[in-house]
Design a protein around this motif. Structure first.
Motif, short mmCIF file in Angstrom:
data_model
loop_
_atom_site.label_atom_id
_atom_site.label_comp_id
_atom_site.label_asym_id
_atom_site.label_seq_id
_atom_site.Cartn_x
_atom_site.Cartn_y
_atom_site.Cartn_z
N PHE A 36 9.68 9.37 -2.08
CA PHE A 36 9.91 8.40 -0.90
C PHE A 36 10.94 7.12 -1.21
O PHE A 36 11.70 6.80 -0.51
CB PHE A 36 8.55 7.55 -0.48
N VAL A 49 1.14 -4.40 -4.93
CA VAL A 49 0.68 -3.13 -5.62
C VAL A 49 1.40 -2.85 -6.85
O VAL A 49 1.60 -1.64 -7.18
CB VAL A 49 0.38 -2.26 -4.69
N GLY A 69 -6.30 8.09 3.26
CA GLY A 69 -6.00 7.79 4.55
C GLY A 69 -5.34 8.93 5.03
O GLY A 69 -5.88 9.48 6.40
N TYR A 90 -5.09 2.56 11.14
CA TYR A 90 -3.93 2.49 10.36
C TYR A 90 -2.86 1.91 10.90
O TYR A 90 -1.99 1.31 10.29
CB TYR A 90 -3.51 4.00 9.72
N HIS A 94 -0.84 -1.49 9.60
CA HIS A 94 0.54 -1.44 8.99
C HIS A 94 1.38 -2.43 9.90
O HIS A 94 2.04 -3.44 9.54
CB HIS A 94 1.14 -0.27 9.07
C1 HEM Z 1 0.54 8.60 7.13
C2 HEM Z 1 1.15 7.62 6.46
C3 HEM Z 1 0.26 6.52 5.85
C4 HEM Z 1 -1.15 6.13 5.56
C5 HEM Z 1 -2.28 7.13 6.14
C6 HEM Z 1 -0.94 5.09 5.04
C7 HEM Z 1 -2.45 4.34 4.84
C8 HEM Z 1 -2.55 3.40 3.91
C9 HEM Z 1 -3.80 2.81 3.46
C10 HEM Z 1 -4.96 3.23 3.53
C11 HEM Z 1 -3.46 1.61 2.90
C12 HEM Z 1 -4.50 0.62 2.12
C13 HEM Z 1 -5.26 -0.16 2.80
C14 HEM Z 1 -6.12 -1.04 2.29
O1 HEM Z 1 -5.68 -2.24 1.68
O2 HEM Z 1 -7.23 -0.65 2.11
C15 HEM Z 1 -2.01 1.41 3.03
C16 HEM Z 1 -1.48 0.12 2.52
C17 HEM Z 1 -0.06 0.14 2.70
N1 HEM Z 1 0.87 0.51 3.07
FE1 HEM Z 1 0.53 2.48 4.21
N2 HEM Z 1 0.13 4.26 4.98
C18 HEM Z 1 1.05 5.19 5.36
C19 HEM Z 1 2.28 4.98 5.34
C20 HEM Z 1 3.11 4.03 4.80
C21 HEM Z 1 4.54 3.80 4.70
C22 HEM Z 1 5.37 4.81 5.20
C23 HEM Z 1 4.53 2.53 4.26
C24 HEM Z 1 6.01 1.93 4.12
C25 HEM Z 1 6.51 0.76 3.87
C26 HEM Z 1 3.48 1.92 4.32
C27 HEM Z 1 3.27 0.73 3.37
C28 HEM Z 1 1.88 0.30 3.16
C29 HEM Z 1 1.93 -1.10 2.43
C30 HEM Z 1 3.09 -2.02 2.14
C31 HEM Z 1 0.65 -1.08 2.15
C32 HEM Z 1 -0.17 -2.47 1.42
C33 HEM Z 1 0.23 -2.48 -0.12
C34 HEM Z 1 -0.55 -3.73 -0.65
O3 HEM Z 1 -1.75 -3.59 -0.91
O4 HEM Z 1 -0.17 -4.75 -0.87
N3 HEM Z 1 2.39 2.95 4.36
N4 HEM Z 1 -1.25 2.42 3.61
#
Ligand code: HEM
Length: 140
Positions: A36, A49, A69, A90, A94
């Protein structure tokens, strides 16, 4: 194109090889994120993170959360009410924190890496394309 019943069966089955008990889900997740970041080099959203070091425990824990997720979405694909609720959860998360995220690129990264972990003979790219589009489709 629709993610059909047959696509769902295939994707669930192939996902079990990647994410099931006998898999190395952490290695798979790391490979997806490395890919990615090749496709989408901007890591600025991932500073909290430790996105600068994908081997750090903080980033590995992030990888585990994302895959969990994906697992919830894939597992609930054929149970519409639960699926919609999970998808909305989700999407809202986001959107409220980051606005639009590059989900298409993330899907490409997943499909680039999946064949190695599913086994080339079983891997069905078309089913994955259709069902990934479904799980990341716009929610009302
Ligand atoms: C099917 C696709 C995706 C799923 C299922 C998913 C799921 C998740 C989950 C479960 C979390 C953690 C939430 C928590 O803190 O409990 C998260 C955090 C995050 N996701 Fe995704 N995500 C996906 C795609 C993406 C993509 C493409 C990006 C691109 C930028 C992204 C950016 C982030 C960021 C920046 C965080 C927070 C990081 C932090 O904790 O500072 N996600 N996502």
């Amino acid at each position: 194109d629709d993610c059909t019943q047959l696509d769902m069966i295939k994707v669930k089955h192939q996902w079990a090889e990647v994410y099931g008990v006998e898999s190395n889900r952490q290695e798979f997740g790391l490979a997806v994120f490395k890919r990615f970041f090749v496709i989408h080099p901007d890591r600025s959203l991932f500073v909290n993170v430790h996105g600068d070091n994908v081997y750090s425990p903080e980033f590995q824990a992030h990888v585990a959360r994302v895959l969990a997720g994906v697992d919830i979405l894939i597992s609930s694909m054929d149970q519409e009410a639960i699926f919609k609720a999970a998808q909305k959860h989700y999407a809202d998360f986001h959107k409220s924190k980051f606005g639009e995220v590059p989900l298409v690129e993330f899907g490409t990264a997943m499909r680039d890496v999946l064949p190695k972990y599913v086994g080339l003979r079983n891997y069905d790219n078309d089913s994955w394309s259709r069902c990934y589009a479904y799980i990341t489709s716009k929610v009302e």
